[in-house]
Design a protein around this motif. Structure first.
Motif, PDB file in Angstrom:
ATOM      1  N   THR A  65      17.489 114.872  24.480  1.00 38.75           N
ATOM      2  CA  THR A  65      17.835 115.473  25.833  1.00 38.75           C
ATOM      3  C   THR A  65      17.714 114.744  26.876  1.00 38.75           C
ATOM      4  N   LEU A  66      16.556 114.085  27.152  1.00 39.81           N
ATOM      5  CA  LEU A  66      16.408 113.082  28.147  1.00 39.81           C
ATOM      6  C   LEU A  66      17.601 111.902  28.198  1.00 39.81           C
ATOM      7  N   ARG A  67      18.012 111.452  27.097  1.00 43.55           N
ATOM      8  CA  ARG A  67      19.210 110.560  27.080  1.00 43.55           C
ATOM      9  C   ARG A  67      20.382 111.148  27.293  1.00 43.55           C
ATOM     10  N   THR A  68      20.684 112.383  27.193  1.00 45.90           N
ATOM     11  CA  THR A  68      21.748 112.998  27.657  1.00 45.90           C
ATOM     12  C   THR A  68      21.683 113.317  29.181  1.00 45.90           C
ATOM     13  N   ILE A  69      20.680 113.698  29.580  1.00 53.34           N
ATOM     14  CA  ILE A  69      20.620 114.089  30.935  1.00 53.34           C
ATOM     15  C   ILE A  69      20.314 113.084  32.090  1.00 53.34           C
ATOM     16  N   VAL A  70      19.652 111.866  31.665  1.00 60.89           N
ATOM     17  CA  VAL A  70      19.219 111.062  32.690  1.00 60.89           C
ATOM     18  C   VAL A  70      20.493 110.306  33.309  1.00 60.89           C
ATOM     19  N   LYS A  71      20.411 110.155  34.673  1.00 52.96           N
ATOM     20  CA  LYS A  71      21.401 109.621  35.582  1.00 52.96           C
ATOM     21  C   LYS A  71      20.622 108.736  36.495  1.00 52.96           C
ATOM     22  N   PRO A  72      21.443 107.570  36.752  1.00 49.97           N
ATOM     23  CA  PRO A  72      20.878 106.627  37.847  1.00 49.97           C
ATOM     24  C   PRO A  72      20.466 107.360  39.194  1.00 49.97           C
ATOM     25  N   GLY A  73      19.133 107.172  39.586  1.00 48.73           N
ATOM     26  CA  GLY A  73      18.864 107.617  40.635  1.00 48.73           C
ATOM     27  C   GLY A  73      18.064 108.973  40.595  1.00 48.73           C
ATOM     28  N   MET A  74      18.109 109.360  39.432  1.00 48.83           N
ATOM     29  CA  MET A  74      17.402 110.667  39.268  1.00 48.83           C
ATOM     30  C   MET A  74      16.013 110.948  39.545  1.00 48.83           C
ATOM     31  N   LYS A  75      15.498 111.851  40.356  1.00 50.63           N
ATOM     32  CA  LYS A  75      13.875 111.857  40.659  1.00 50.63           C
ATOM     33  C   LYS A  75      13.348 112.569  39.471  1.00 50.63           C
TER      34      LYS A  75
ATOM     35  N   HIS B 127       5.933 120.609  27.702  1.00 55.94           N
ATOM     36  CA  HIS B 127       4.612 120.335  28.511  1.00 55.94           C
ATOM     37  C   HIS B 127       5.273 119.079  29.264  1.00 55.94           C
ATOM     38  N   LYS B 128       4.400 118.748  30.281  1.00 54.06           N
ATOM     39  CA  LYS B 128       4.797 117.422  31.054  1.00 54.06           C
ATOM     40  C   LYS B 128       4.475 116.088  30.269  1.00 54.06           C
ATOM     41  N   LYS B 129       3.387 116.335  29.642  1.00 52.36           N
ATOM     42  CA  LYS B 129       2.951 115.161  28.535  1.00 52.36           C
ATOM     43  C   LYS B 129       3.897 115.044  27.538  1.00 52.36           C
TER      44      LYS B 129
ATOM     45  N   ALA C  64      10.001 110.303  26.989  1.00 51.97           N
ATOM     46  CA  ALA C  64      10.750 109.360  27.714  1.00 51.97           C
ATOM     47  C   ALA C  64      10.279 107.954  27.104  1.00 51.97           C
ATOM     48  N   PHE C  65       9.053 107.641  26.923  1.00 45.92           N
ATOM     49  CA  PHE C  65       8.878 106.378  26.036  1.00 45.92           C
ATOM     50  C   PHE C  65       9.480 106.332  24.900  1.00 45.92           C
TER      51      PHE C  65
ATOM     52  N   ASP D 177      15.625 104.012  35.367  1.00 42.50           N
ATOM     53  CA  ASP D 177      14.900 105.172  35.814  1.00 42.50           C
ATOM     54  C   ASP D 177      14.414 106.007  35.039  1.00 42.50           C
ATOM     55  N   LEU D 178      14.726 106.038  33.639  1.00 45.00           N
ATOM     56  CA  LEU D 178      13.788 106.644  32.548  1.00 45.00           C
ATOM     57  C   LEU D 178      12.497 105.889  32.334  1.00 45.00           C
ATOM     58  N   HIS D 179      12.514 104.563  32.567  1.00 41.32           N
ATOM     59  CA  HIS D 179      10.991 103.906  32.381  1.00 41.32           C
ATOM     60  C   HIS D 179      10.399 104.098  33.553  1.00 41.32           C
ATOM     61  N   SER D 180      11.002 104.109  34.718  1.00 45.25           N
ATOM     62  CA  SER D 180       9.974 104.119  35.867  1.00 45.25           C
ATOM     63  C   SER D 180       9.474 105.655  35.884  1.00 45.25           C
ATOM     64  N   PHE D 181      10.035 106.772  35.546  1.00 43.76           N
ATOM     65  CA  PHE D 181       9.654 108.168  35.422  1.00 43.76           C
ATOM     66  C   PHE D 181       8.572 108.051  34.316  1.00 43.76           C
ATOM     67  N   ALA D 182       8.646 107.466  33.105  1.00 43.66           N
ATOM     68  CA  ALA D 182       7.701 107.373  32.258  1.00 43.66           C
ATOM     69  C   ALA D 182       6.469 106.859  32.799  1.00 43.66           C
ATOM     70  N   LEU D 183       6.512 105.614  33.222  1.00 43.11           N
ATOM     71  CA  LEU D 183       5.406 105.168  33.719  1.00 43.11           C
ATOM     72  C   LEU D 183       4.588 105.650  34.962  1.00 43.11           C
ATOM     73  N   SER D 184       5.390 106.242  35.979  1.00 40.63           N
ATOM     74  CA  SER D 184       4.725 106.880  36.886  1.00 40.63           C
ATOM     75  C   SER D 184       4.187 108.240  36.761  1.00 40.63           C
TER      76      SER D 184
END
Length: 100
Positions: free
Chosen positions: A10-20, A36-38, A44-45, A61-68
């Motif tokens: 799902t993440l692979r299909t919905i992630v877009k550059p700049g997505m918060k 769950h968030k976890k 994401a990882f 962006d997916l990498h930044s999300f996963a790390l943050s």
């Protein structure tokens, strides 16, 4: 409950550059309301390491999300110390030492 692999897909299909991060979590929860968030962070990882099929900007962006988001709490975004670490820090302060 959805598996990590399903959420990663799902993440692979919905992630877009700049997505918060908040928008990304909301989009995942539309398709997987019980996630769950976890689980989303783990997915994401997983999506980054197992089968990166999106554009490079989206992967960044997916990498930044996963790390943050990996150590933050759902409610306020703060990283919480474990009980063991809290006790150790509290004991150090009681002895007059500053916690690092």
């Amino acid at each position: 409950m959805a598996s990590i692999e399903e959420i990663a897909a799902t993440l692979r299909t919905i992630v877009k550059p700049g997505m918060k991060p908040k928008a990304l979590r909301a989009a995942v929860r539309e398709r997987h309301p019980d996630a769950h968030k976890k689980d989303i962070v783990r997915a994401a990882f997983y999506a980054l390491t197992e089968a990166p099929q999106t554009g490079e900007a989206a992967l960044a962006d997916l990498h930044s999300f996963a790390l943050s988001e990996r150590g933050s709490d759902d409610t306020d975004g703060e990283v919480k110390l474990s009980k063991k670490r809290k006790k150790k820090n509290h004991a150090s302060r009681a002895d007059g030492h500053a916690a690092h």
